[in-house]
Design a protein around this motif. Structure first.
Motif, mmCIF file in Angstrom:
data_model
loop_
_atom_site.group_PDB
_atom_site.id
_atom_site.type_symbol
_atom_site.label_atom_id
_atom_site.label_comp_id
_atom_site.label_asym_id
_atom_site.label_seq_id
_atom_site.Cartn_x
_atom_site.Cartn_y
_atom_site.Cartn_z
ATOM 1 N N HIS A 193 0.843 -1.195 0.000
ATOM 2 C CA HIS A 193 0.000 0.000 0.000
ATOM 3 C C HIS A 193 0.879 1.246 0.000
ATOM 4 C CE1 HIS A 193 -3.779 1.944 0.161
ATOM 5 N NE2 HIS A 193 -3.967 2.013 1.467
ATOM 6 N N ASP A 194 0.492 2.250 -0.751
ATOM 7 C CA ASP A 194 1.147 3.556 -0.736
ATOM 8 C C ASP A 194 0.147 4.543 -0.147
ATOM 9 O OD1 ASP A 194 2.392 6.005 -1.241
ATOM 10 O OD2 ASP A 194 3.151 5.385 -3.193
ATOM 11 N N THR A 195 0.407 5.037 1.049
ATOM 12 C CA THR A 195 -0.531 5.949 1.701
ATOM 13 C C THR A 195 0.041 7.368 1.820
ATOM 14 O OG1 THR A 195 0.272 5.241 3.878
ATOM 15 C CG2 THR A 195 -1.665 4.118 3.012
ATOM 16 N N ARG A 196 1.021 7.690 0.996
ATOM 17 C CA ARG A 196 1.599 9.024 1.076
ATOM 18 C C ARG A 196 0.588 10.101 0.689
ATOM 19 N NH1 ARG A 196 6.125 9.132 -2.872
ATOM 20 N NH2 ARG A 196 4.934 7.411 -3.810
ATOM 21 N N LEU A 197 0.761 11.272 1.309
ATOM 22 C CA LEU A 197 -0.074 12.438 1.040
ATOM 23 C C LEU A 197 0.774 13.444 0.264
ATOM 24 C CD1 LEU A 197 -1.619 12.745 4.615
ATOM 25 C CD2 LEU A 197 -2.841 12.009 2.547
ATOM 26 N N VAL A 198 0.603 13.504 -1.025
ATOM 27 C CA VAL A 198 1.465 14.332 -1.865
ATOM 28 C C VAL A 198 0.735 15.594 -2.305
ATOM 29 C CG1 VAL A 198 2.692 12.277 -2.664
ATOM 30 C CG2 VAL A 198 0.789 13.185 -4.019
ATOM 31 N N GLY A 199 1.500 16.515 -2.906
ATOM 32 C CA GLY A 199 0.900 17.706 -3.481
ATOM 33 C C GLY A 199 1.288 19.005 -2.814
ATOM 34 N N ASP A 200 1.793 18.940 -1.573
ATOM 35 C CA ASP A 200 2.167 20.166 -0.855
ATOM 36 C C ASP A 200 3.523 19.992 -0.181
ATOM 37 O OD1 ASP A 200 -0.207 21.870 -1.253
ATOM 38 O OD2 ASP A 200 -1.253 20.332 -0.093
ATOM 39 N N GLU A 201 4.471 19.459 -0.933
ATOM 40 C CA GLU A 201 5.781 19.159 -0.359
ATOM 41 C C GLU A 201 6.518 20.402 0.135
ATOM 42 O OE1 GLU A 201 4.627 15.654 -2.774
ATOM 43 O OE2 GLU A 201 4.457 17.823 -3.013
ATOM 44 N N ASP A 202 6.092 21.591 -0.322
ATOM 45 C CA ASP A 202 6.745 22.826 0.105
ATOM 46 C C ASP A 202 6.333 23.263 1.508
ATOM 47 O OD1 ASP A 202 4.148 23.253 -1.098
ATOM 48 O OD2 ASP A 202 4.536 25.408 -0.929
ATOM 49 N N LEU A 203 5.336 22.633 2.082
ATOM 50 C CA LEU A 203 4.792 23.089 3.364
ATOM 51 C C LEU A 203 5.474 22.461 4.579
ATOM 52 C CD1 LEU A 203 0.954 23.109 2.598
ATOM 53 C CD2 LEU A 203 2.585 25.026 2.501
ATOM 54 N N ILE A 204 6.235 21.384 4.390
ATOM 55 C CA ILE A 204 6.811 20.674 5.529
ATOM 56 C C ILE A 204 8.143 20.046 5.088
ATOM 57 C CG2 ILE A 204 5.605 18.494 5.057
ATOM 58 C CD1 ILE A 204 5.165 18.235 8.117
ATOM 59 N N PRO A 205 9.155 20.050 5.947
ATOM 60 C CA PRO A 205 10.443 19.470 5.545
ATOM 61 C C PRO A 205 10.332 17.967 5.298
ATOM 62 C CG PRO A 205 10.693 20.831 7.519
ATOM 63 C CD PRO A 205 9.213 20.644 7.296
ATOM 64 N N PRO A 206 11.124 17.432 4.377
ATOM 65 C CA PRO A 206 11.116 15.992 4.153
ATOM 66 C C PRO A 206 11.825 15.264 5.288
ATOM 67 C CG PRO A 206 12.819 17.008 2.828
ATOM 68 C CD PRO A 206 12.037 18.129 3.455
ATOM 69 N N LEU A 207 11.550 13.980 5.427
ATOM 70 C CA LEU A 207 12.236 13.186 6.432
ATOM 71 C C LEU A 207 13.747 13.273 6.265
ATOM 72 C CD1 LEU A 207 10.045 9.936 6.447
ATOM 73 C CD2 LEU A 207 10.082 11.707 8.205
ATOM 74 N N SER A 208 14.203 13.291 5.027
ATOM 75 C CA SER A 208 15.640 13.283 4.755
ATOM 76 C C SER A 208 16.341 14.560 5.199
ATOM 77 C CB SER A 208 15.886 13.061 3.265
ATOM 78 O OG SER A 208 15.200 14.039 2.486
ATOM 79 N N ALA A 209 15.575 15.593 5.560
ATOM 80 C CA ALA A 209 16.190 16.832 6.032
ATOM 81 C C ALA A 209 16.719 16.701 7.453
ATOM 82 C CB ALA A 209 15.181 17.979 5.966
ATOM 83 N N ARG A 210 16.234 15.695 8.175
ATOM 84 C CA ARG A 210 16.662 15.499 9.556
ATOM 85 C C ARG A 210 17.500 14.237 9.607
ATOM 86 N NH1 ARG A 210 12.657 15.966 14.724
ATOM 87 N NH2 ARG A 210 11.878 17.614 13.349
ATOM 88 N N ARG A 211 18.781 14.381 9.871
ATOM 89 C CA ARG A 211 19.703 13.241 9.833
ATOM 90 C C ARG A 211 20.354 13.041 11.203
ATOM 91 N NH1 ARG A 211 19.135 9.624 5.709
ATOM 92 N NH2 ARG A 211 18.913 10.675 3.708
#
Length: 257
Positions: free
Chosen positions: A239-257
């Protein structure tokens, strides 16, 4: 967003929950004051008392993050509409359901809810009540929330409980790509939305662009929170349950290392 200054008192519902306290802390950090909805003093189903409370409080904006009947959500949105206040409410990826036969994601803000279970249907009704009362409101759909302190109802606590029950092992499907964000990032995004002039349905998902599988997320969370979990991969959930379309509103997971 850090240069934003908030003024006045902001009504935040759900302060006994998980996300709302983080949102309240963000509001205070930016200079605003926070008022809670005391359900014992102001029952959510008492229309007259609720109206008196709102009239006396005169909030600068409303962040409706608490659980309650869709009628309550609609009345809060109607008050915001009447006084032209910022209004943000949280919904859930659960509006799309996860039962066999439900559509697969990733999901976009314009996609219609398809859930047939009680919780997903309830969140969809709340969305509709808010939109009907206040078309300029923000309905922010969110996914599974994680918080490093590992307390309360969040991913870190739930994974830790699963690992403890299974001798340190977390089972995770490599075919599942969940909607996931750090709670503090979600809180910051919700407050930013309240001051942005945005309206309509938005998606807050830090995994939208990264598209990490659940085993990847479990290992990532374990590393950042200091847990020594063993991940047992399987393919029982596709299952793919991602919520896409507004990626500019919140940092991606990869931004926090």
């Amino acid at each position: 967003m850090d240069r934003t200054t908030l003024r006045g008192t902001w009504l935040i519902t759900g302060l006994r929950g998980t996300v709302a306290p983080k949102v309240a802390a963000r509001v205070v950090k930016l200079g605003g004051e926070v008022a809670a909805w005391d359900r014992e003093a102001v029952p959510v189903d008492d229309v007259a008392v609720g109206a008196e409370f709102l009239a006396a409080l005169r909030p600068a904006g409303i962040l409706h993050l608490g659980m309650g009947a869709e009628e309550w959500a609609g009345r809060l949105a109607a008050h915001a509409a009447e006084h032209r206040l910022p209004f943000v409410t949280t919904s859930s990826v659960s509006v799309f359901g996860d039962a066999p036969g439900d559509p697969d994601g990733p999901f976009r803000p314009q996609d219609e809810p398809t859930a047939r279970d009680d919780y997903g249907s309830y969140k969809a009704r709340c969305e509709q009540a808010v939109r009907t009362a206040y078309p300029a409101a923000v309905v922010a759909r969110i996914g599974w929330q994680a918080d490093p302190d590992g307390l309360g109802n969040n991913m870190v606590a739930q994974l830790a409980a699963k690992a403890e029950a299974a001798g340190g092992t977390v089972r995770a499907s490599r075919l599942w790509r969940p909607a996931t964000s750090w709670m503090s990032d979600t809180a910051a995004a919700l407050v930013a939305l309240a001051t942005s002039g945005r309206s309509g349905t938005v998606h807050l998902d830090s995994n939208a662009a990264d598209g990490w599988t659940f085993p990847e997320i479990v290992r990532y969370v374990a590393r950042l929170t200091g847990h020594d979990w063993t991940v047992e991969e399987h393919e029982e959930l596709d299952h793919d349950t991602r919520l896409v379309g507004d990626e500019d509103l919140i940092p991606p997971l990869s931004a926090r290392r």
